[in-house]
Scaffold this motif. Structure first.
Motif, PDB file in Angstrom:
ATOM      1  N   ARG A 551       0.813  -1.217   0.000  1.00 20.48           N
ATOM      2  CA  ARG A 551       0.000   0.000   0.000  1.00 20.48           C
ATOM      3  C   ARG A 551       0.846   1.265   0.000  1.00 20.48           C
ATOM      4  NH1 ARG A 551      -4.963  -2.207   3.751  1.00 20.48           N
ATOM      5  NH2 ARG A 551      -5.284  -4.040   2.459  1.00 20.48           N
ATOM      6  N   GLY A 552       2.088   1.135  -0.444  1.00 18.28           N
ATOM      7  CA  GLY A 552       2.939   2.320  -0.547  1.00 18.28           C
ATOM      8  C   GLY A 552       4.022   2.319   0.516  1.00 18.28           C
ATOM      9  N   GLN A 553       4.672   3.482   0.613  1.00 18.33           N
ATOM     10  CA  GLN A 553       5.831   3.616   1.517  1.00 18.33           C
ATOM     11  C   GLN A 553       5.567   3.114   2.923  1.00 18.33           C
ATOM     12  OE1 GLN A 553       8.165   7.089   2.084  1.00 18.33           O
ATOM     13  NE2 GLN A 553       8.410   7.449  -0.098  1.00 18.33           N
ATOM     14  N   LYS A 554       4.372   3.399   3.433  1.00 17.80           N
ATOM     15  CA  LYS A 554       4.096   3.052   4.830  1.00 17.80           C
ATOM     16  C   LYS A 554       4.121   1.537   5.067  1.00 17.80           C
ATOM     17  CE  LYS A 554      -0.838   3.386   3.908  1.00 17.80           C
ATOM     18  NZ  LYS A 554      -2.028   4.182   4.001  1.00 17.80           N
ATOM     19  N   THR A 555       3.912   0.740   3.996  1.00 21.18           N
ATOM     20  CA  THR A 555       3.975  -0.719   4.172  1.00 21.18           C
ATOM     21  C   THR A 555       5.296  -1.279   3.615  1.00 21.18           C
ATOM     22  OG1 THR A 555       2.839  -1.054   2.067  1.00 21.18           O
ATOM     23  CG2 THR A 555       1.463  -1.029   4.048  1.00 21.18           C
ATOM     24  N   GLY A 556       6.191  -0.388   3.229  1.00 25.13           N
ATOM     25  CA  GLY A 556       7.505  -0.827   2.735  1.00 25.13           C
ATOM     26  C   GLY A 556       7.511  -1.180   1.262  1.00 25.13           C
ATOM     27  N   SER A 557       6.335  -1.228   0.633  1.00 23.88           N
ATOM     28  CA  SER A 557       6.324  -1.463  -0.811  1.00 23.88           C
ATOM     29  C   SER A 557       4.994  -1.048  -1.427  1.00 23.88           C
ATOM     30  CB  SER A 557       6.613  -2.928  -1.133  1.00 23.88           C
ATOM     31  OG  SER A 557       5.576  -3.728  -0.634  1.00 23.88           O
ATOM     32  N   GLY A 558       5.084  -0.746  -2.702  1.00 30.95           N
ATOM     33  CA  GLY A 558       3.913  -0.347  -3.487  1.00 30.95           C
ATOM     34  C   GLY A 558       4.339  -0.542  -4.931  1.00 30.95           C
ATOM     35  N   PHE A 559       4.368   0.534  -5.702  1.00 32.58           N
ATOM     36  CA  PHE A 559       4.960   0.422  -7.042  1.00 32.58           C
ATOM     37  C   PHE A 559       6.464   0.186  -6.912  1.00 32.58           C
ATOM     38  CE2 PHE A 559       1.046   2.745  -8.006  1.00 32.58           C
ATOM     39  CZ  PHE A 559       0.580   1.988  -9.073  1.00 32.58           C
ATOM     40  N   ASP A 561       9.761  -0.933  -4.026  1.00 29.63           N
ATOM     41  CA  ASP A 561      10.110  -1.491  -2.715  1.00 29.63           C
ATOM     42  C   ASP A 561      10.969  -0.451  -2.004  1.00 29.63           C
ATOM     43  OD1 ASP A 561       8.848  -3.919  -3.196  1.00 29.63           O
ATOM     44  OD2 ASP A 561      10.626  -4.729  -4.218  1.00 29.63           O
ATOM     45  N   TYR A 562      10.790  -0.332  -0.690  1.00 27.98           N
ATOM     46  CA  TYR A 562      11.544   0.672   0.081  1.00 27.98           C
ATOM     47  C   TYR A 562      12.368  -0.012   1.161  1.00 27.98           C
ATOM     48  CZ  TYR A 562       8.412   3.845  -2.304  1.00 27.98           C
ATOM     49  OH  TYR A 562       7.734   4.528  -3.286  1.00 27.98           O
ATOM     50  N   ASP A 563      13.615   0.448   1.323  1.00 28.39           N
ATOM     51  CA  ASP A 563      14.404  -0.082   2.437  1.00 28.39           C
ATOM     52  C   ASP A 563      14.124   0.780   3.665  1.00 28.39           C
ATOM     53  OD1 ASP A 563      15.929   2.225   2.300  1.00 28.39           O
ATOM     54  OD2 ASP A 563      17.659   1.262   1.330  1.00 28.39           O
ATOM     55  N   GLU A 564      14.849   0.501   4.767  1.00 28.15           N
ATOM     56  CA  GLU A 564      14.504   1.211   6.008  1.00 28.15           C
ATOM     57  C   GLU A 564      14.832   2.709   5.913  1.00 28.15           C
ATOM     58  OE1 GLU A 564      18.352  -0.565   5.900  1.00 28.15           O
ATOM     59  OE2 GLU A 564      16.390  -1.492   5.707  1.00 28.15           O
ATOM     60  N   LYS A 565      15.696   3.067   4.941  1.00 29.85           N
ATOM     61  CA  LYS A 565      15.985   4.507   4.764  1.00 29.85           C
ATOM     62  C   LYS A 565      15.098   5.131   3.686  1.00 29.85           C
ATOM     63  CE  LYS A 565      20.736   4.799   6.307  1.00 29.85           C
ATOM     64  NZ  LYS A 565      22.025   4.255   5.843  1.00 29.85           N
ATOM     65  N   ARG A 566      14.103   4.397   3.284  1.00 31.89           N
ATOM     66  CA  ARG A 566      13.147   4.838   2.259  1.00 31.89           C
ATOM     67  C   ARG A 566      13.776   5.002   0.881  1.00 31.89           C
ATOM     68  NH1 ARG A 566       8.388   8.506   4.730  1.00 31.89           N
ATOM     69  NH2 ARG A 566       8.057   7.255   6.579  1.00 31.89           N
ATOM     70  N   ASN A 567      14.915   4.350   0.647  1.00 35.08           N
ATOM     71  CA  ASN A 567      15.458   4.305  -0.712  1.00 35.08           C
ATOM     72  C   ASN A 567      14.563   3.368  -1.501  1.00 35.08           C
ATOM     73  OD1 ASN A 567      17.798   5.896  -0.236  1.00 35.08           O
ATOM     74  ND2 ASN A 567      18.646   4.144   0.892  1.00 35.08           N
ATOM     75  N   ARG A 568      14.293   3.742  -2.732  1.00 28.11           N
ATOM     76  CA  ARG A 568      13.346   2.898  -3.473  1.00 28.11           C
ATOM     77  C   ARG A 568      14.003   2.147  -4.627  1.00 28.11           C
ATOM     78  NH1 ARG A 568      12.954   7.869  -5.223  1.00 28.11           N
ATOM     79  NH2 ARG A 568      13.170   8.067  -7.486  1.00 28.11           N
ATOM     80  N   THR A 569      13.448   0.983  -4.928  1.00 26.37           N
ATOM     81  CA  THR A 569      13.849   0.225  -6.119  1.00 26.37           C
ATOM     82  C   THR A 569      12.553  -0.277  -6.763  1.00 26.37           C
ATOM     83  OG1 THR A 569      14.164  -1.620  -4.607  1.00 26.37           O
ATOM     84  CG2 THR A 569      16.157  -0.632  -5.502  1.00 26.37           C
ATOM     85  N   PRO A 570      12.550  -0.391  -8.096  1.00 21.29           N
ATOM     86  CA  PRO A 570      11.330  -0.859  -8.768  1.00 21.29           C
ATOM     87  C   PRO A 570      10.874  -2.204  -8.190  1.00 21.29           C
ATOM     88  CG  PRO A 570      12.880  -0.039 -10.377  1.00 21.29           C
ATOM     89  CD  PRO A 570      13.601  -0.018  -9.064  1.00 21.29           C
TER      90      PRO A 570
END
Ligand code: 3HC
Length: 688
Positions: A551-559, A561-570
């Motif tokens: 469901r997005g950043q708050k769940t760690g993934s959406g479109f 994936d987010y690591d603990e520092k909110r860096n994103r990867t497809p």
């Protein structure tokens, strides 16, 4: 006293000549002002009885810059360079006496003088970068020679002014004089200069050095902030020139770089926005002399993210707020977040520590709507549900005192229908804040069919008080901003099913200059806003992501994936969902070019903007530009969607829409207004 012309006077106080500029509202350097100052200095120099010259301004400020309305027109009269030369080469000391804001060409004029005095409340700065320019009258060469290369770099690239005290500390100002008597203080200073036989201090004769690494480090540290803009880099190059070249050569470099910026699209866009912002404050059909209603207290219904953010605006402006929630936990949580936000600002130095409690002290949290009975303005900020809103407005109709303004923060809903729940639709207005409401500068003021003129006037005035830029919108689904956003979002969704990936769309819009692309934004906001597990049928990619718990950043993934520092990867999962959805719909995926992504995201917005104008939802194209710049992060150096349409050329935009209409149908059907303007060879700017 002699009038040199309509805007400049010359008078004498003993041995001191006083040149006074009086060209309201801000004493900008129009041709008559330049001519008048040059002539005033020349005649004071020629007058044997004069020993020193004070340059001062009447009205609210010292010269606030070149006259921006003259830009792009044929040169007239004494040039700014010539005028400053006359001042600097005067054989008698010239003292600039500063109050209000000495900005741009105004500060450059003062830098041409031999001495500067200021009242303590004065501010001095070179804001040209905000207009996509650089100080083109010696400011980049003289300022570093006074304050040093590093301080000058900060001033010219931020465009932010410094206070008189800081100016005194850095040597930019020679003396502070009594706030109430600038003229007297400046004359006394001039007499001192004469009595002590102080030299004619010409800034051009000084030199400036810098640590070799300064410029590279400065560029690296600010790369993110300057992304996409031409002007900051040109300003940096000028300061480099001040350090590495003799004065005259540095001036030449400044001139070349100034002309490049001045003739470019970015500065035209940024100047357009400067005037558009001020124009937006004017409501075309408001009866002359409509006076606003006094607003001394505000009520806010809903202590969620929006309600809290909205309240903070008023608290910060010194206006007491009563905030209402239905349950004590939500109220406590909301109030806690506000306090935390203020504390975070104080920790960053953006707010004085004592202001945290002072602001919070103006807040009254309550659980009972009845507590709003004495408020002058009540803003409803509950969730987007017409039935709930109507119920609240019906209650407010009973509770609120006569003449109170009843506002809804709805982002999409029909303000007239909300108003119909009351017996006083003339007092109802939409005040659409943007999240985070304590930060974003846009306020859409939604004008209902029956909204009274003085309610609109109050809303516009109040926006200014709380530091917002207000744009008036008529009633329609989504008003100006969200209606156009939807046109873009529809295409972003279509593109990922046809062959692009979310990260392709995001990259193209990021490179265009948006702070982030639509999918990154969706992840940040939460994909489950307006989504419900109970009714979700997996119809869209978003439904599927939400169903999968992404469901997005708050769940760690959406479109992504987010690591603990909110860096994103497809996200691989998102990719699979998208591919499966395309296959299900029988879409043969294809390579989608970046150019197509850009056109399909932006042209429908321009087209929707044209419809908004046709329908009278927006007053003028420039209002739409202002809404998009301050509410949605449209890059200011592109001037907003309508200005951008003009830049591309409306004929080209129309052809693009027609091309896509053939393939994708009605979403691209050109607006009649756009077709007409393109056929006539006109631009949106012709309608401003
Ligand atoms: N030229 C022409 N008009 C100007 C102007 C300027 N430099 N600065 C302000 N105005 C006009 C505004 O458009 C407005 O007109 P309106 O009433 O018809 O809308 C009016 O003056 C009052 O302005 P504000 O509503 O902004 O008044 P505020 O009191 O809120 O702010 C201000 C005053 C701080 C001076 C603000 O107007 C401002 O920041 N002005 C721009 C300053 C600037 O950018 N100067 C640099 C110019 S570029 C330059 O100098 C190039 C040189 O280096 C060669």
């Amino acid at each position: 006293m002699t009038a040199i012309n309509d805007v400049v006077d010359l008078s004498r106080d003993g041995e001191i000549a006083v040149i006074t500029v009086n060209s309201p509202p801000v004493n900008a350097l129009s041709a008559p002002v330049r001519d008048g100052i040059a002539e005033g200095v020349t005649s004071a120099v020629a007058d044997a009885e004069v020993k020193a010259i004070v340059l001062i301004c009447a009205g609210r400020t010292f010269i606030a810059g070149a006259d921006i309305t003259e830009f792009g027109k044929p040169p007239r009269g004494t040039s700014l360079h010539q005028m400053i030369d006359v001042i600097e080469s005067a054989t008698k000391p010239v003292i600039a006496a500063i109050h209000g804001t000495a900005l741009g060409g105004g500060l450059e004029t003062a830098l041409g003088a031999h001495y500067r005095v200021a009242v303590p409340s004065a501010k001095l700065g070179l804001p040209e970068v905000k207009l996509g320019l650089l100080p083109g009258a010696g400011g980049t060469q003289r300022l570093p020679r006074v304050v040093g290369a590093e301080a000058a770099l900060k001033m010219v690239t931020s465009g932010n002014p410094i206070g008189a005290k800081a100016a005194l500390d850095s040597g930019l100002v020679d003396e502070l004089v009594d706030e109430a008597d600038l003229r007297g203080g400046a004359i006394a200073f001039a007499q001192k200069v004469v009595a002590e036989n102080r030299p004619l201090k010409k800034i051009r004769d000084r030199s400036v050095t810098a640590e070799p690494a300064l410029f590279a480090e400065f560029r690296a540290a600010n790369a993110r902030k300057f992304r996409g803009f031409d002007a900051p880099e040109a300003n940096i190059k000028c300061i480099e020139a001040a350090v590495s070249l003799p004065f005259e050569e540095g001036m030449k470099r400044e001139r070349e770089l100034f002309m490049e910026l001045m003739t470019g699209t970015q500065s035209a866009a940024q100047r357009h926005i400067f005037f558009a912002e001020r124009q937006a404050a004017r409501i075309k059909d408001l009866p002359e002399g409509t006076s606003p209603r006094p607003v001394k207290s505000v009520g806010v219904i809903g202590a969620g993210t929006m309600g809290g953010g909205i309240s903070m605006n008023f608290l910060s402006a010194g206006i007491p707020v009563t905030i209402v929630e239905t349950n004590p936990e939500a109220l406590e949580r909301g109030v806690g977040i506000m306090r935390k936000n203020y504390a975070a600002s104080a920790a960053k130095g953006a707010l004085k520590p004592e202001a945290v409690e002072a602001n919070m002290g103006r807040l009254t949290p309550v659980l009972d709507l009845e507590a709003l009975k004495d408020c002058d303005l009540i803003i409803e900020a509950v969730f987007e549900d017409m039935a709930v809103k109507k119920e609240i407005f019906a209650k407010l109709d009973r509770i609120a005192k006569p003449g109170a303004i009843l506002a809804s923060n709805t982002s999409y809903l029909d303000v007239d229908e909300i108003a119909s729940a009351t017996s006083r639709p003339q007092d109802v207005v939409g005040l659409h804040f943007f999240s985070p409401a304590n930060v974003m500068k846009l306020l859409e003021v939604v004008r209902g069919a029956k909204t009274a003129p003085d309610v609109l006037a109050t809303a516009m005035g109040l926006a200014k008080t709380i530091g917002k830029v207000a744009v008036v919108a008529g009633v329609c689904f989504g008003f100006i901003g969200n209606r156009m956003l939807r046109a873009r979002q529809d295409q972003a969704q279509a593109l990922i099913l046809e062959g692009a990936m979310p990260w392709d769309v995001d990259r193209v819009l990021y490179d265009f200059g948006f702070p982030m692309g639509p999918f990154q934004m969706a992840d940040l906001a939460g994909l489950d806003i307006g989504w419900s597990a109970a009714t979700s049928k997996g119809e869209t990619v978003r439904d599927r992501l939400c169903e999968a718990g992404k469901r997005g950043q708050k769940t760690g993934s959406g479109f992504y994936d987010y690591d603990e520092k909110r860096n994103r990867t497809p996200s691989k999962v998102a990719e699979e969902i998208i591919l499966a959805k395309s296959a299900e719909l029988g879409i043969a995926r294809r390579q989608v070019s970046d150019a197509e992504i850009l056109e399909r995201c932006i042209y429908p917005m321009i087209n929707e903007g044209a419809k908004i104008l046709e329908e009278g939802i927006a007053q003028r194209p420039s209002d739409i530009d202002v809404a998009w710049i301050y509410g949605y992060g449209f890059p200011v150096y592109r001037g907003g969607p309508m200005f951008y349409g003009d830049t591309v050329g409306l004929k080209a935009v129309l052809e693009g829409l027609e091309k896509y209409e053939k393939i994708h149908g009605a979403a691209f059907k050109p607006a009649a207004l756009l077709t007409k303007l393109a056929a006539e060879g006109k631009s949106f700017r012709d309608l401003n």
